[in-house]
Design an enzyme around this catalytic site. Structure first.
Site: not given
Ligand code: ADP
Ligand code: TRP
Length: 331
Positions: A111, A194, A197
């Site tokens: 992140k 994969k 979204k």
């Protein structure tokens, strides 16, 4: 009966990857375990959704969970923020969690790399809240994918640390539960390995997609110019189409197109037409149920309220015990 806990962040509609990788296993597990399946709305706040999106996403996942086959009579289905006891457990656990160990978590480092402008403290303490989710119900098993294994390892570390510090065996050490050979990774329509979204919206077929939308998406899926010689290995994009077919079509159908590929006579247009039809056949009961449930607001609220009540009962028991172990006593 084993206790099972798992959560999903409400960040959009559920896709076929979520179904085959997670939801299908939850549906099986609810038959033989005491299951707590929750929507991790607190966790999703690390990405700062608008209030409107947050609420809509939570409702969509509730609807989709039930439409796909989670049974509120068998499993406890709830929204994380309806059980705020998890915040207290998270706070209490955090006193014995070290900043350094959180900074070393792979998902945190990822992140920091991906969104350097929003490295909030919620991202750092994410694994502590997740441990609290799991320990709140003293889970034995946590059905999660590979990407969550490190979080679960930390959950065990925190539980063990608590037991050691307070010299008891209060927390059981939960294990990751995956379905071994049944664990599948659903590939994307865009040639990626994969369906996701968060990586690429275009890779996804959603449970809420209508037959027309599914047909259009599949017909547009990436393929290649076809095998030039018998035995030529498949490109990733074509392998993806076969993998999707293995998930939803009959073995005979898959074999038919395998043979066509091997003999270089395959027409991807025909294969995609078949694939679309089989995805639609597989998904249409879920799609129809989603449409019905979307307008059943009273029923959805009832499920959420009932789930919250059951989850709070279990949570309150744990919090009472933990407070007493720690020495938080009422005057
Ligand atoms: P996304 O990558 O679309 O953001 P999430 O990270 O929210 O999906 O995934 C939620 C759950 O669904 C996780 O348990 C994950 O293991 C599972 N999952 C997601 N994508 C796939 C996939 N393509 N194949 C199998 N399982 C998946
Ligand atoms: N971190 C999980 C994910 O991103 C979601 C989650 C939150 C979870 N709390 C949990 C999963 C507790 C299992 C148990 O997919």
């Amino acid at each position: 009966m084993d206790r099972v806990v798992s959560g999903i962040r409400p960040t959009g509609y559920l896709h076929l990857g979520n179904y085959f990788g997670a939801l299908r296993n939850f549906i099986k597990m609810q038959e033989e375990n005491e299951c707590f399946f929750f929507i991790a709305d607190y966790h999703s706040l690390t990405t700062h959704p608008t209030p409107q999106d947050l609420h809509t996403n939570v409702k969509n996942i509730l609807v989709e969970y039930i439409a796909a086959g989670l049974d509120p009579e068998k499993a406890t289905i709830y929204v994380q923020s309806d059980v705020p006891q998890v915040c207290e457990l998270s706070l209490l656990l955090s006193m014995n969690v070290y900043v350094g160990e959180l900074q070393r978590v792979a998902s945190f480092k990822e992140k920091v790399r991906r969104q350097p402008d929003n490295v909030n403290a919620g991202l750092l303490t994410y694994p502590v809240l997740m441990a609290a989710d799991i320990l709140l119900h003293r889970a034995d098993k946590v059905p999660v994918g590979k990407d969550q294994e490190q979080h679960l390892e930390l959950t065990r570390d925190f539980a063990q640390r608590f037991n050691r510090i307070y010299k008891n065996e209060y927390f059981k050490l939960p294990v990751a539960y995956n379905f071994g050979s049944e664990l599948v990774k659903i590939p994307g329509l865009d040639g990626s390995t994969k369906m996701s979204k968060s990586d690429n919206e275009n890779s996804c077929i959603y449970l809420a997609d209508s037959p027309e939308v599914i047909r259009k998406k599949v017909m547009k899926a990436v393929s290649d110019s076809g095998p030039a010689a018998p035995g030529e290995p498949k490109s990733q994009a074509v392998e993806n189409l076969f993998q999707l077919m293995r998930a939803v079509s009959s073995p005979d159908t898959v074999q038919y197109f395998e043979d066509q590929y091997q003999s270089c006579s395959i027409r991807y247009g025909d294969m995609k037409k078949q694939l679309a039809a089989d995805i639609i056949a597989f998904n249409s009961p879920v799609f129809e149920r989603i449409q019905e449930l979307r307008s059943m607001d009273d029923y959805i609220s009832k499920v959420a309220r009932q789930g919250a009540e059951k989850a709070r009962e279990s949570a309150e028991r744990t919090i009472r015990d933990i407070r007493s172990i720690i020495g938080i006593k009422q005057f």
